[in-house]
Design a protein around this motif. Sequence first.
Motif, PDB file in Angstrom:
ATOM      1  N   ILE A  41       0.855  -1.208   0.000  1.00  0.00           N
ATOM      2  CA  ILE A  41       0.000   0.000   0.000  1.00  0.00           C
ATOM      3  C   ILE A  41       0.883   1.247   0.000  1.00  0.00           C
ATOM      4  CG2 ILE A  41      -1.646   1.322   1.367  1.00  0.00           C
ATOM      5  CD1 ILE A  41      -2.833  -1.358   2.321  1.00  0.00           C
ATOM      6  N   THR A  44       2.312   2.035  -3.385  1.00  0.00           N
ATOM      7  CA  THR A  44       1.338   2.502  -4.385  1.00  0.00           C
ATOM      8  C   THR A  44       0.753   3.872  -4.038  1.00  0.00           C
ATOM      9  OG1 THR A  44       0.728   0.174  -4.521  1.00  0.00           O
ATOM     10  CG2 THR A  44      -0.654   1.716  -5.737  1.00  0.00           C
ATOM     11  N   PHE A  45       0.394   4.045  -2.778  1.00  0.00           N
ATOM     12  CA  PHE A  45      -0.423   5.221  -2.449  1.00  0.00           C
ATOM     13  C   PHE A  45       0.331   6.401  -1.821  1.00  0.00           C
ATOM     14  CE2 PHE A  45      -3.623   1.967  -2.976  1.00  0.00           C
ATOM     15  CZ  PHE A  45      -4.598   2.642  -3.689  1.00  0.00           C
ATOM     16  N   GLU A  46       1.520   6.158  -1.296  1.00  0.00           N
ATOM     17  CA  GLU A  46       2.255   7.281  -0.692  1.00  0.00           C
ATOM     18  C   GLU A  46       2.526   8.398  -1.712  1.00  0.00           C
ATOM     19  OE1 GLU A  46       3.422   7.958   2.427  1.00  0.00           O
ATOM     20  OE2 GLU A  46       3.417   6.081   3.543  1.00  0.00           O
ATOM     21  N   ILE A  48       0.753   9.248  -4.334  1.00  0.00           N
ATOM     22  CA  ILE A  48      -0.518   9.950  -4.596  1.00  0.00           C
ATOM     23  C   ILE A  48      -0.814  10.898  -3.435  1.00  0.00           C
ATOM     24  CG2 ILE A  48      -3.015   9.631  -4.878  1.00  0.00           C
ATOM     25  CD1 ILE A  48      -2.377   6.861  -6.061  1.00  0.00           C
ATOM     26  N   SER A  49      -0.654  10.345  -2.238  1.00  0.00           N
ATOM     27  CA  SER A  49      -0.922  11.151  -1.039  1.00  0.00           C
ATOM     28  C   SER A  49       0.006  12.361  -0.981  1.00  0.00           C
ATOM     29  CB  SER A  49      -0.723  10.284   0.205  1.00  0.00           C
ATOM     30  OG  SER A  49      -0.758  11.078   1.339  1.00  0.00           O
ATOM     31  N   ALA A  52      -1.174  14.989  -3.502  1.00  0.00           N
ATOM     32  CA  ALA A  52      -2.403  15.639  -3.024  1.00  0.00           C
ATOM     33  C   ALA A  52      -2.102  16.559  -1.852  1.00  0.00           C
ATOM     34  CB  ALA A  52      -3.409  14.566  -2.615  1.00  0.00           C
ATOM     35  N   ASN A  53      -1.215  16.091  -0.985  1.00  0.00           N
ATOM     36  CA  ASN A  53      -0.847  16.884   0.188  1.00  0.00           C
ATOM     37  C   ASN A  53      -0.157  18.181  -0.223  1.00  0.00           C
ATOM     38  OD1 ASN A  53       0.559  17.400   2.915  1.00  0.00           O
ATOM     39  ND2 ASN A  53      -0.821  15.674   3.271  1.00  0.00           N
ATOM     40  N   ALA A  55      -0.495  19.731  -3.089  1.00  0.00           N
ATOM     41  CA  ALA A  55      -1.504  20.602  -3.712  1.00  0.00           C
ATOM     42  C   ALA A  55      -2.338  21.282  -2.629  1.00  0.00           C
ATOM     43  CB  ALA A  55      -2.389  19.786  -4.637  1.00  0.00           C
ATOM     44  N   GLY A  56      -2.731  20.504  -1.624  1.00  0.00           N
ATOM     45  CA  GLY A  56      -3.532  21.044  -0.524  1.00  0.00           C
ATOM     46  C   GLY A  56      -2.776  22.125   0.236  1.00  0.00           C
ATOM     47  N   THR A  57      -1.488  21.892   0.452  1.00  0.00           N
ATOM     48  CA  THR A  57      -0.675  22.881   1.170  1.00  0.00           C
ATOM     49  C   THR A  57      -0.611  24.187   0.396  1.00  0.00           C
ATOM     50  OG1 THR A  57       0.646  21.048   2.009  1.00  0.00           O
ATOM     51  CG2 THR A  57       1.579  23.236   2.260  1.00  0.00           C
ATOM     52  N   VAL A  59      -2.750  25.331  -1.876  1.00  0.00           N
ATOM     53  CA  VAL A  59      -4.048  26.005  -1.851  1.00  0.00           C
ATOM     54  C   VAL A  59      -4.276  26.621  -0.465  1.00  0.00           C
ATOM     55  CG1 VAL A  59      -6.551  25.656  -2.072  1.00  0.00           C
ATOM     56  CG2 VAL A  59      -4.999  24.514  -3.633  1.00  0.00           C
ATOM     57  N   GLY A  60      -3.879  25.893   0.567  1.00  0.00           N
ATOM     58  CA  GLY A  60      -4.023  26.390   1.943  1.00  0.00           C
ATOM     59  C   GLY A  60      -3.238  27.675   2.157  1.00  0.00           C
TER      60      GLY A  60
ATOM     61  N   ILE B  14      -8.661   8.846  -1.409  1.00  0.00           N
ATOM     62  CA  ILE B  14      -7.288   9.017  -0.890  1.00  0.00           C
ATOM     63  C   ILE B  14      -6.758  10.400  -1.278  1.00  0.00           C
ATOM     64  CG2 ILE B  14      -4.908   8.119  -0.966  1.00  0.00           C
ATOM     65  CD1 ILE B  14      -7.086   6.304   0.422  1.00  0.00           C
ATOM     66  N   PHE B  15      -6.995  10.749  -2.547  1.00  0.00           N
ATOM     67  CA  PHE B  15      -6.500  12.045  -3.022  1.00  0.00           C
ATOM     68  C   PHE B  15      -7.163  13.184  -2.252  1.00  0.00           C
ATOM     69  CE2 PHE B  15      -6.318  15.754  -5.700  1.00  0.00           C
ATOM     70  CZ  PHE B  15      -5.030  15.717  -6.199  1.00  0.00           C
ATOM     71  N   SER B  18      -6.074  13.397   1.490  1.00  0.00           N
ATOM     72  CA  SER B  18      -4.745  14.002   1.650  1.00  0.00           C
ATOM     73  C   SER B  18      -4.787  15.495   1.351  1.00  0.00           C
ATOM     74  CB  SER B  18      -3.743  13.329   0.716  1.00  0.00           C
ATOM     75  OG  SER B  18      -3.684  11.960   1.008  1.00  0.00           O
ATOM     76  N   PHE B  19      -5.557  15.855   0.310  1.00  0.00           N
ATOM     77  CA  PHE B  19      -5.664  17.251  -0.080  1.00  0.00           C
ATOM     78  C   PHE B  19      -6.321  18.077   1.028  1.00  0.00           C
ATOM     79  CE2 PHE B  19      -8.020  20.730  -2.066  1.00  0.00           C
ATOM     80  CZ  PHE B  19      -7.049  21.323  -2.847  1.00  0.00           C
ATOM     81  N   ALA B  22      -4.256  18.538   4.218  1.00  0.00           N
ATOM     82  CA  ALA B  22      -3.252  19.601   4.059  1.00  0.00           C
ATOM     83  C   ALA B  22      -3.905  20.972   4.044  1.00  0.00           C
ATOM     84  CB  ALA B  22      -2.463  19.380   2.776  1.00  0.00           C
ATOM     85  N   LEU B  23      -5.092  21.030   3.484  1.00  0.00           N
ATOM     86  CA  LEU B  23      -5.775  22.329   3.346  1.00  0.00           C
ATOM     87  C   LEU B  23      -6.297  22.859   4.677  1.00  0.00           C
ATOM     88  CD1 LEU B  23      -6.747  24.463   1.279  1.00  0.00           C
ATOM     89  CD2 LEU B  23      -8.842  23.170   1.059  1.00  0.00           C
ATOM     90  N   ILE B  55      -5.692   1.949   3.495  1.00  0.00           N
ATOM     91  CA  ILE B  55      -4.674   2.761   2.791  1.00  0.00           C
ATOM     92  C   ILE B  55      -4.306   3.981   3.637  1.00  0.00           C
ATOM     93  CG2 ILE B  55      -4.298   4.216   0.752  1.00  0.00           C
ATOM     94  CD1 ILE B  55      -6.178   2.161  -0.727  1.00  0.00           C
ATOM     95  N   VAL B  58      -1.982   3.263   6.456  1.00  0.00           N
ATOM     96  CA  VAL B  58      -0.572   3.175   6.036  1.00  0.00           C
ATOM     97  C   VAL B  58      -0.004   4.580   5.808  1.00  0.00           C
ATOM     98  CG1 VAL B  58       1.005   2.306   4.260  1.00  0.00           C
ATOM     99  CG2 VAL B  58      -0.898   0.895   5.036  1.00  0.00           C
ATOM    100  N   ILE B  59      -0.813   5.426   5.160  1.00  0.00           N
ATOM    101  CA  ILE B  59      -0.333   6.797   4.857  1.00  0.00           C
ATOM    102  C   ILE B  59      -0.085   7.572   6.150  1.00  0.00           C
ATOM    103  CG2 ILE B  59      -1.080   9.015   3.887  1.00  0.00           C
ATOM    104  CD1 ILE B  59      -2.412   7.368   1.620  1.00  0.00           C
TER     105      ILE B  59
END
Lengths: 272, 164
Positions: A41, A44-46, A48-49, A52-53, A55-57, A59-60, B14-15, B18-19, B22-23, B55, B58-59
Motif C-alpha cells: 500500500i 502505491t499510495f504514498e 498519490i498522497s 495531493a498533500n 496541492a492542498g498545502t 491552496v491552503g 485518498i486524493f 490528503s488534499f 493539508a488544506l 490505505i 498506512v499513509i
Amino acid sequence: MKNSSSKVENSNIAIYLSLVLAIVFLLMDGFGNLAGLRNGISFTFEPISFQANSAGTKVGEYFQTFVNLGAFRKEFNDLKIKSYENETQYANYLVLKNENEALKKQIALGNKGSKYILANVLRDDNVDILLIDQGSESDIRQGDVVSVGNVFVGIVSSVDLKGSSVRLPSNESSHLEVVVLKSESDNVAKANILSDAVVSGSAEGIKIENISMNSSVANGDIVYINDSKVGGYFALGYIVGLSSNPASTYKTAFVSPILDYDNLMQVFVKVE
Amino acid sequence: MSILYVLLTTFGVIFLESFLVALGNLRFLFLLNVSLFNKINWKHLLSLSVLSSLILDVIYHYVLGTNLLMVAVPLLIMMGISLAVPLENSLPGYSVKFVCIFLYYLFVAFVPNLILTGQGTVITGVMLGGMVLKAAISVLFCVAFDIVWSRLRKKEEGTKLRSL
C-alpha cells in the motif's frame, strides 16, 4: 417501505462488519502479520498522497493570505509610518549636513573677527527677496550683510522680531559698487583690479554697468562687491554676456551669481 | 464493473483526504461514509470503507484498522440515534450528523495515539473549537451532497440514474 427498511438494515450490517474487521486488522497488525500489505500500500499510495498533500498545502497557503490580510494591512501601515519617520530623519540629516558645510566654509574663510548669526532660509515665491528665520531678537538690523563664506548673498532690507527679508543683488532696488578681477586671481588684495563697476538688479538678472571701456574685462572674470554699505570684499559672480557699444563710454554685462539663491538653506548674517 | 467503481472511488477518496488534510485538517473518508450511509449498496460502502481506511492507516502510519474503527464507532452511534431521530434531510437529521462528525474528530485526536502508544492525548479548548468548526463545515458538505444526490437519483430507486 420494505425496500427502504431493508437498505437500512443492510447498512447496519456494513457497520457491524466494519467493526469486526477493524478489530481483526488491529490484532493482526499488532502481531506484525501485515507488513507485506503495508509495504504494498505504501509503495502505491504514498506518492498519490504526497502529491495531493502538496496541492492542498499550496491552496491552503493561498487562502492563508486572505486570512492574514488584516495583519498584512497593519504591517503595511506600520512600515509606511516607519518610512515617513525615516524620511523625516533623513531630511533632518540633510539640514544638519548643509548647516555643517556652511559653518565649515564660514570658519575656513577666516571670518572670525565678525559676529555672524546663522539663519535658515524660508521658502516663498519671491525671486529677488530671501526670507530668513532670524530677526531683531538675534540683533539683526536693517542693512546687515548676508553671506555664505565669502560669497555675497544680500542685504537685510526689513527686520521683524523673528524674521527678516534679505534683498538679493537681483532685486531692482539693489545697487552695489563692485570691482572686476581676472578670473585667475585668488587673492583680492593682491590681484589687479580690471575695472570698477556698478551692479544693479533688473528683470533680466544682475546687470553690471560702468565697466571702463579701456579695461580688459572679459567673460568669466570675477565680480567682487566693494561697497561701503557692505564693507570688505565679497564674491558675487562671474561676468557673462559682455557687450560694448562703440558709441558708449562703458561696457555692460550680466553677472552669473556663484550661489544659486533658490537652493540656499542656511546663510550667515554679519551683525558686527 | 462495481469493483472498478470502488477502486476508482478509493483513489479519489485518498486524493481528497490528503488534499483536505493539508488544506484545513478536514477528513473526507468519514464524511463520505456519513453522506453515503443508507444511500448505496452496503457491500460497496463496506468495500470502499475498508479499502480506503487501510490505505489511510498506512499513509498516516497508524496501526491497520484504526481508521476503520474510528469510522465505524461514530456510524454505530449515528445508527443508534437514528432509531429515535430520523436521518432524513432535516435539521434534526443534520444535527445527529454534526454530533457524529464531531465525535469522529474527537476520536481522531486521541484514538491513534492511544492505540500506538497506549497513552491518551490532552484535548484543549482550542482543539474542541476546531473540531466544532470542522464538523460544521462537514455538515455543510453533507447538505450539498444530499442536494446533488437527490437531483441525480430518484428517491425510491437509489441505485438508478434519473431518466431524462
